[in-house]
Scaffold this motif. Structure first.
Motif, mmCIF file in Angstrom:
data_model
loop_
_atom_site.group_PDB
_atom_site.id
_atom_site.type_symbol
_atom_site.label_atom_id
_atom_site.label_comp_id
_atom_site.label_asym_id
_atom_site.label_seq_id
_atom_site.Cartn_x
_atom_site.Cartn_y
_atom_site.Cartn_z
ATOM 1 N N GLY A 122 23.517 -13.769 39.517
ATOM 2 C CA GLY A 122 24.287 -14.457 38.494
ATOM 3 C C GLY A 122 25.771 -14.173 38.604
ATOM 4 N N SER A 123 26.110 -12.913 38.838
ATOM 5 C CA SER A 123 27.529 -12.523 38.890
ATOM 6 C C SER A 123 28.172 -12.824 40.236
ATOM 7 N N GLY A 124 27.347 -12.900 41.286
ATOM 8 C CA GLY A 124 27.891 -13.137 42.625
ATOM 9 C C GLY A 124 28.541 -11.918 43.231
ATOM 10 N N VAL A 125 28.357 -10.743 42.595
ATOM 11 C CA VAL A 125 28.925 -9.503 43.133
ATOM 12 C C VAL A 125 27.819 -8.453 43.247
ATOM 13 N N HIS A 126 28.077 -7.456 44.077
ATOM 14 C CA HIS A 126 27.078 -6.416 44.307
ATOM 15 C C HIS A 126 27.204 -5.344 43.211
ATOM 16 N N LEU A 127 26.644 -5.635 42.042
ATOM 17 C CA LEU A 127 26.683 -4.675 40.946
ATOM 18 C C LEU A 127 25.838 -3.451 41.279
ATOM 19 N N ALA A 128 26.391 -2.290 41.079
ATOM 20 C CA ALA A 128 25.644 -1.051 41.297
ATOM 21 C C ALA A 128 25.356 -0.412 39.943
ATOM 22 N N PRO A 129 24.097 -0.113 39.645
ATOM 23 C CA PRO A 129 23.789 0.556 38.379
ATOM 24 C C PRO A 129 24.432 1.936 38.322
ATOM 25 N N LYS A 130 24.586 2.448 37.114
ATOM 26 C CA LYS A 130 25.092 3.815 36.960
ATOM 27 C C LYS A 130 24.001 4.798 37.369
ATOM 28 N N ARG A 131 22.758 4.457 37.017
ATOM 29 C CA ARG A 131 21.606 5.255 37.456
ATOM 30 C C ARG A 131 20.331 4.483 37.135
ATOM 31 N N VAL A 132 19.244 4.926 37.720
ATOM 32 C CA VAL A 132 17.909 4.407 37.412
ATOM 33 C C VAL A 132 17.075 5.563 36.885
ATOM 34 N N GLU A 133 16.436 5.363 35.736
ATOM 35 C CA GLU A 133 15.590 6.392 35.141
ATOM 36 C C GLU A 133 14.125 6.032 35.383
ATOM 37 N N LEU A 134 13.352 7.014 35.830
ATOM 38 C CA LEU A 134 11.951 6.795 36.160
ATOM 39 C C LEU A 134 11.095 7.866 35.492
#
Length: 307
Positions: A122-134
């Motif tokens: 949607g954004s057309g940019v490579h968004l990087a999450p701050k972190r992933v919680e599992l």
């Protein structure tokens, strides 16, 4: 894939219960490479998206996309998506309403990865999450870090994608106002019956918790739901219900449940339901079931008549 479908005993209609859905993903994970969830997310094409994802993809910005995704996800099965904003972080996580146990790890991978892929498309940019919680124990760390490109937190309280709050204003290059104008009214129409059941069920749960010797007042119930009394009455009215009607229904079903057991005396049941006296309870019960509480209990426990 065929083994997973067979393990889940998928009916001809293709509709799965949450338990069958989890069984499918457990079997798929056991018979596939570890990255199966990530691959499925990355390889899904836009024309394969469900209706909630399409509404999100064509939103004007990332925040609107998340809001629409959370709102319409309920149309795709018994699950809720929550979006929590706190301390310049946005946490997105999904709850399966009838989960028989922990969410299968590969389903978690696929869900979080699909969300990230949608936001990036949607954004057309490579968004990087701050972190992933599992919630699971540490495993597959290099594989997950390559895909998500961010730190991982294992043994967390939930499975979630965490973004920086500043991303919320990111515009979407896939925004399509004309398509949304067609999609949204249809989605809202389909959502209305679910919202009706959801709100009335919330009121029922509050009333059921308060069946402890007092007649739950509408003011107390409204306060517990963070609503004014007038708003509670208005919202119930919008769904063709009334406070007294919902209260009577909860009292009725609670009475039936308690009467099925010999452990609770009829006088005590009347007290727990908030009736001033047992005669008032008896009159109400006769209106519900056409007989007295004692006679109804005897009909449910025929052995009592032989003792």
């Amino acid at each position: 894939m065929a083994q997973a479908i067979a393990a889940a005993r998928v009916p001809s209609s293709g509709e799965l219960s949450t338990e069958q859905f989890f069984t499918f993903w457990e079997a798929l994970g056991a018979s596939s490479p570890a990255d199966i969830g990530l691959r499925l997310a990355a390889e899904t094409r836009v024309h394969e998206y469900d209706i909630s994802s399409l509404a999100a993809l064509h939103s004007p910005d990332l925040q609107t996309a998340l809001t629409k995704l959370a709102r319409y996800k309920r149309l795709c099965g018994p699950k809720d998506m929550a979006i929590d904003t706190k301390g310049k972080e946005v946490t997105i996580h999904t709850t399966y309403l009838h989960a028989p146990g922990p969410i299968p790890p590969r389903l978690v991978d696929a869900s979080l990865a699909s969300l990230l892929v949608l936001l990036q498309r949607g954004s057309g940019v490579h968004l990087a999450p701050k972190r992933v919680e599992l919630s699971r124990a540490r495993s597959d760390e290099p594989m997950l870090m390559r895909f998500f490109g961010c730190p991982l937190r294992f043994r967390a309280g939930r499975d979630a994608l965490v973004l920086e709050e500043r991303f919320l204003t990111t515009p979407f290059i896939t925004h399509n106002a004309d398509l949304l104008e067609v999609l949204v009214p249809s989605l809202e129409q389909k959502l209305a019956p679910l919202e009706q059941g959801s709100f009335i069920e919330q009121v029922r749960r509050v009333l059921a918790r308060r069946m402890s010797g007092e007649r739950p007042s509408i003011a107390k119930v409204a306060r517990e739901l963070s609503l004014s009394t007038r708003t509670l009455q208005r919202r119930l009215g919008e769904f063709g219900a009334s406070y007294q009607g919902v209260l009577d229904d909860v009292r009725h079903h609670t009475a039936l449940r308690l009467l099925r057991s010999d452990d609770v005396d009829v006088n005590e049941i009347a007290f727990l339901l908030g009736f001033d006296e047992v005669n008032s309870f008896a009159r109400a019960f006769r209106a519900w079931e056409g007989q007295t509480p004692n006679r109804w209990r005897d009909s449910m426990n025929p052995r009592r008549n032989r003792i």
